[in-house]
Design a protein around this motif. Structure first.
Motif, PDB file in Angstrom:
ATOM      1  N   ILE A  13      -6.969 -27.905 -47.166  1.00 37.85           N
ATOM      2  CA  ILE A  13      -6.768 -26.468 -47.324  1.00 37.85           C
ATOM      3  C   ILE A  13      -5.953 -25.937 -46.151  1.00 37.85           C
TER       4      ILE A  13
ATOM      5  N   LEU B 142      -5.211 -22.731 -43.639  1.00 32.05           N
ATOM      6  CA  LEU B 142      -5.957 -21.607 -43.094  1.00 32.05           C
ATOM      7  C   LEU B 142      -5.059 -20.756 -42.207  1.00 32.05           C
TER       8      LEU B 142
ATOM      9  N   ALA C 204     -13.218 -20.013 -44.091  1.00 37.01           N
ATOM     10  CA  ALA C 204     -13.632 -21.370 -43.758  1.00 37.01           C
ATOM     11  C   ALA C 204     -14.232 -21.447 -42.362  1.00 37.01           C
TER      12      ALA C 204
ATOM     13  N   VAL D 207     -13.554 -29.425 -42.521  1.00 36.25           N
ATOM     14  CA  VAL D 207     -14.133 -28.215 -43.093  1.00 36.25           C
ATOM     15  C   VAL D 207     -15.647 -28.389 -43.228  1.00 36.25           C
TER      16      VAL D 207
ATOM     17  N   LEU E 113     -17.361 -23.167 -46.703  1.00 39.68           N
ATOM     18  CA  LEU E 113     -16.467 -22.176 -47.287  1.00 39.68           C
ATOM     19  C   LEU E 113     -17.288 -21.077 -47.950  1.00 39.68           C
TER      20      LEU E 113
ATOM     21  N   GLU F 234     -16.711 -17.274 -50.200  1.00 46.85           N
ATOM     22  CA  GLU F 234     -15.755 -16.375 -50.845  1.00 46.85           C
ATOM     23  C   GLU F 234     -16.072 -14.918 -50.488  1.00 46.85           C
TER      24      GLU F 234
ATOM     25  N   LEU G 112      -8.446 -18.545 -46.248  1.00 45.84           N
ATOM     26  CA  LEU G 112      -7.767 -19.554 -47.046  1.00 45.84           C
ATOM     27  C   LEU G 112      -6.446 -19.014 -47.550  1.00 45.84           C
TER      28      LEU G 112
ATOM     29  N   TYR H  78      -3.502 -25.339 -51.902  1.00 47.40           N
ATOM     30  CA  TYR H  78      -4.549 -26.350 -51.735  1.00 47.40           C
ATOM     31  C   TYR H  78      -4.019 -27.700 -52.230  1.00 47.40           C
TER      32      TYR H  78
ATOM     33  N   THR I  81     -13.504 -21.864 -54.072  1.00 47.49           N
ATOM     34  CA  THR I  81     -14.254 -22.073 -52.825  1.00 47.49           C
ATOM     35  C   THR I  81     -15.579 -22.787 -53.101  1.00 47.49           C
TER      36      THR I  81
ATOM     37  N   SER J  64      -8.500 -29.442 -42.969  1.00 46.99           N
ATOM     38  CA  SER J  64      -7.740 -28.194 -42.973  1.00 46.99           C
ATOM     39  C   SER J  64      -6.560 -28.287 -42.025  1.00 46.99           C
TER      40      SER J  64
ATOM     41  N   THR K  68      -4.041 -25.347 -39.897  1.00 47.49           N
ATOM     42  CA  THR K  68      -3.766 -23.932 -39.621  1.00 47.49           C
ATOM     43  C   THR K  68      -2.287 -23.667 -39.846  1.00 47.49           C
TER      44      THR K  68
END
Length: 357
Positions: A131, A133, A145, A153, A156, A158, A169, A173, A197, A212, A214
């Motif tokens: 994912i 971020l 996250a 991760v 998660l 939502e 997020l 993905y 999520t 993940s 960034t």
């Protein structure tokens, strides 16, 4: 490797424009938002693309985007009867995805960075989920996250009321086929949707490899008017290729990076880039300031415009004061009589007609 682009939904945050069209087809620098995602995916070497469409706007998306030839890709359209969540979109796309790993891309998102580094990490580390971020100031508005120091991760959530971090997020993905098993094990959320999520959280609970990255550079979710204008500004600033294929008379002045399409006629105008003007437009006695996009077939007479997006076939006349920070829909007509205020700000949907007197 395949790709799944989501181009359904009702676009409620961008109404009234999206009452009559798909939000992913609203142009940024005179190109549909959706197409930037397709181009980024193809640039990463992925050419088998499925696009999720809705009953309301699917025909328009198919008609404008086509079978993928213009992008050197193969596009399959997948109808989602109702907006039942991102994970639901993956579920109905399973016959297309089969056992292939894939990238899922929300069609109204734009990012600065290419997808290749993320795709390489996903493949090299044999991940089941990757994912992207981005730190944000309002994490409660996003999926959020919680990660460890090396990017694994942990959790998660939502749109949480009490966010575990400020890492939102991004709508891109990467998944292995194991995501289908995870989706099969989740239930609809309180808002009645299958949340991606929740599916990723299920992958985490099953101790699969979910990492993940960034995201650096800009990320734009173009679901609102101001976001759309910001996306238009950034794309014009960073990607506009100057070219003037139009008829520009001797009384007009064109300064800076400006793109004007074939069949357009410019009479006694001042245009200061970055500006993109489409084909078969007519401009007379206008000032067109920076960060403006004017789509094909638009007519502007006696108009001062800056930092705005004008869609196909719009007609604007008699705006001597500066029209700023505005989005004018397709075929909309805007006419202003004398005794005007100093400035205007508009968001006008397709086929509207407004006269200020």
């Amino acid at each position: 490797m395949k790709a799944l682009i989501l181009s359904g939904g009702k676009g409620t945050r961008l109404r009234p424009l999206t009452y009559s069209g798909a939000k992913q087809l609203v142009p940024v620098a005179n190109q549909p938002i959706l197409w930037y995602g397709i181009q980024g995916i193809v640039a990463a070497g992925i050419t088998e693309i499925g696009i999720i469409i809705s009953p309301e706007t699917g025909e328009e998306v198919q008609s404008l985007t086509g079978n993928g030839d213009r992008f050197k890709a193969n596009i399959t359209y997948i109808l989602q009867e109702e907006p039942a969540g991102l994970a639901h979109a993956v579920k109905i796309a399973q016959p297309f995805l089969k056992d292939s790993p894939f990238v899922m891309y929300l069609g109204d998102n734009l990012i600065q960075r290419p997808l290749n580094p993320f795709l390489q990490k996903f493949k090299a580390e044999n991940l089941d989920g990757l994912i992207l971020l981005r730190p944000v100031s309002n994490p409660s508005a996003f999926g959020v996250a919680q990660v460890d120091r090396r990017g694994k991760v942990l959790k998660l959530v939502e749109k949480p009321k009490d966010p575990p971090s400020n890492l939102a997020l991004v709508g891109i993905y990467f998944f292995s086929p194991k995501i289908h098993e995870a989706i099969a094990q989740i239930q609809p959320s309180p808002r009645g949707e299958l949340e991606i999520t929740d599916a990723i959280q299920r992958l985490i609970e099953c101790e699969t490899a979910v990492e993940s990255c960034t995201l650096e550079g800009w990320w734009l979710d173009t679901g609102k008017k101001d976001d759309l204008l910001e996306a238009n500004r950034i794309i014009l600033d960073t990607q506009l290729t100057p070219s003037i294929l139009a008829q520009v008379d001797a009384q007009s002045q064109v300064i800076g990076r400006v793109q004007i399409g074939r069949g357009t006629k410019v009479v006694n105008c001042s245009i200061r880039g970055p500006v993109a003007i489409g084909e078969n437009c007519y401009l007379e006695n206008c000032f067109i300031g920076p960060y403006s996009s004017i789509a094909d077939g638009a007519t502007l007479i006696d108009v001062e415009l800056e930092h705005s997006v004008i869609l196909q076939g719009a007609k604007i006349t008699g705006i001597h004061q500066r029209l700023v920070d505005s989005v004018i829909g397709r075929r909309a007509q805007l006419t202003v009589a004398p005794r005007r205020p100093k400035a205007f700000r508009f968001m006008i949907g397709d086929d509207s007609q407004i006269e200020l007197v």
